[in-house]
Design a protein around this motif. Structure first.
Motif, PDB file in Angstrom:
ATOM      1  N   GLY A 130       4.459  69.967  90.141  1.00 34.24           N
ATOM      2  CA  GLY A 130       5.829  70.420  89.951  1.00 34.24           C
ATOM      3  C   GLY A 130       5.875  71.856  89.480  1.00 34.24           C
ATOM      4  N   THR A 190       7.625  72.102  85.373  1.00 31.31           N
ATOM      5  CA  THR A 190       7.797  70.731  84.913  1.00 31.31           C
ATOM      6  C   THR A 190       7.119  70.601  83.561  1.00 31.31           C
ATOM      7  OG1 THR A 190       7.813  69.929  87.192  1.00 31.31           O
ATOM      8  CG2 THR A 190       7.371  68.318  85.472  1.00 31.31           C
ATOM      9  N   CYS A 211       9.856  63.738  81.833  1.00 33.54           N
ATOM     10  CA  CYS A 211       9.772  65.197  81.904  1.00 33.54           C
ATOM     11  C   CYS A 211      11.142  65.866  81.893  1.00 33.54           C
ATOM     12  CB  CYS A 211       9.075  65.636  83.197  1.00 33.54           C
ATOM     13  SG  CYS A 211       7.419  64.998  83.444  1.00 33.54           S
ATOM     14  N   GLY A 213      12.619  69.835  83.263  1.00 37.06           N
ATOM     15  CA  GLY A 213      12.153  70.834  84.210  1.00 37.06           C
ATOM     16  C   GLY A 213      13.095  72.011  84.317  1.00 37.06           C
ATOM     17  N   GLN A 251       9.696  58.624  91.539  1.00 32.67           N
ATOM     18  CA  GLN A 251      10.500  59.272  90.507  1.00 32.67           C
ATOM     19  C   GLN A 251      11.868  58.638  90.391  1.00 32.67           C
ATOM     20  OE1 GLN A 251      13.287  61.716  90.412  1.00 32.67           O
ATOM     21  NE2 GLN A 251      13.978  60.857  92.360  1.00 32.67           N
TER      22      GLN A 251
END
Length: 284
Positions: A130, A190, A211, A213, A251
């Motif tokens: 990411g 990320t 996470c 981001g 995800q």
């Protein structure tokens, strides 16, 4: 490996009770419930929706296309058939064990064959997949070759090379070679907040990584300013004989906290922060 055909891992989270709820003024309702669908809310949601085939690129793809809906899940693999952890909570706290000292390029490697090692590997691999390095052909191949299991590398490379086309870059506001226009800085980071194992055995592991981001173009007059998102990745890992490697991932959006009162910084300040602050090696 078939990407996108076997990614239904479930959310792995129970629904709590007794939560503190905040009533907002002007009829906006519960801070953690469905907000009023304002123009800014819809724009933020569209930014992080799913329109591609590789899950760790969800934010980047949505950034380029400003479309899609719902929470896509993609990726497949054989990981996580060991001890089922279900939805049991595991606190993310320091273990006292030093992080790995090895590296392959700029990515941490040589994780121990333990549950902690699998969680550390998942966190570091999420960061690598990411990142803005994925928008450069050579760097992308290096990242995928490092974090993916040998058996799935070729398939992922092909999918990604097809995805990162000149038209995709154009949709993202970038130049045909994937670089940012003059006067702007492309931001794609990320940042893991916590990890937990949902399944683990001596050869396979499934790890969830929560996470936040950063994504967008920092620069005066940018039509795609840098925004934040929250997402949880489910990483399926396999022990390859010397390290944990990724065989599939999925995800889902959130959990996302209520936005704070910190005013947004200018484009110059954001670009300076991205250039001036490096990342970390993550360890459980």
């Amino acid at each position: 490996m078939s990407i996108g055909d076997d990614g239904d891992y479930g959310d792995g989270h129970g629904s709590g009770t007794g939560q503190t709820r905040t009533r907002l003024p002007d009829g906006e309702g519960d801070a953690y419930g469905p907000p009023r669908r304002t123009r800014s809310t819809l724009s933020s949601r569209n930014l992080i929706t799913v329109v591609g085939v590789v899950v760790l690129l969800i934010a980047a793809i949505a950034f380029a296309n400003r479309g899609g809906s719902g929470n896509d899940e993609t990726g497949s693999g054989s990981g996580g058939s060991g001890k089922d952890r279900g939805a049991a909570a595991q606190p993310t706290a320091p273990t006292g064990t030093k992080p790995v000292s090895g590296k392959t390029g700029s990515i941490a490697s040589g994780f121990p064959k333990t549950e902690q090692g699998a969680q550390s590997a998942a966190a570091n691999y999420v960061v690598a997949l990411g990142s803005s390095a994925m928008f450069n052909h050579d760097q992308r191949h290096e990242v995928v070759g490092t974090v993916m299991a040998p058996s799935v590398v070729d398939g992922f490379q092909t999918k990604l090379d097809n995805l990162y086309s000149p038209q995709f870059f154009k949709n993202a506001g970038l130049k045909p070679d994937g670089t940012a226009p003059a006067g702007t800085t492309f931001v794609y980071r990320t940042i893991p907040v916590g990890t937990k194992s949902t399944a683990f055995s001596a050869s396979e592991a499934t790890v969830e990584v929560w996470c936040t981001g950063l994504l967008g173009l920092a620069g005066e007059g940018s039509t795609k300013p840098v925004t934040t998102s929250w997402v949880t990745f489910t990483m399926k890992l396999s022990w390859t004989g010397s390290d944990w490697k990724t065989v599939g991932y999925a995800q889902k959006n959130g959990p996302a906290p209520v936005s704070g009162d910190v005013p947004a910084s200018g484009a110059k300040e954001i670009a300076g922060a991205v250039a001036g602050y490096g990342g970390f090696t993550y360890a459980r």
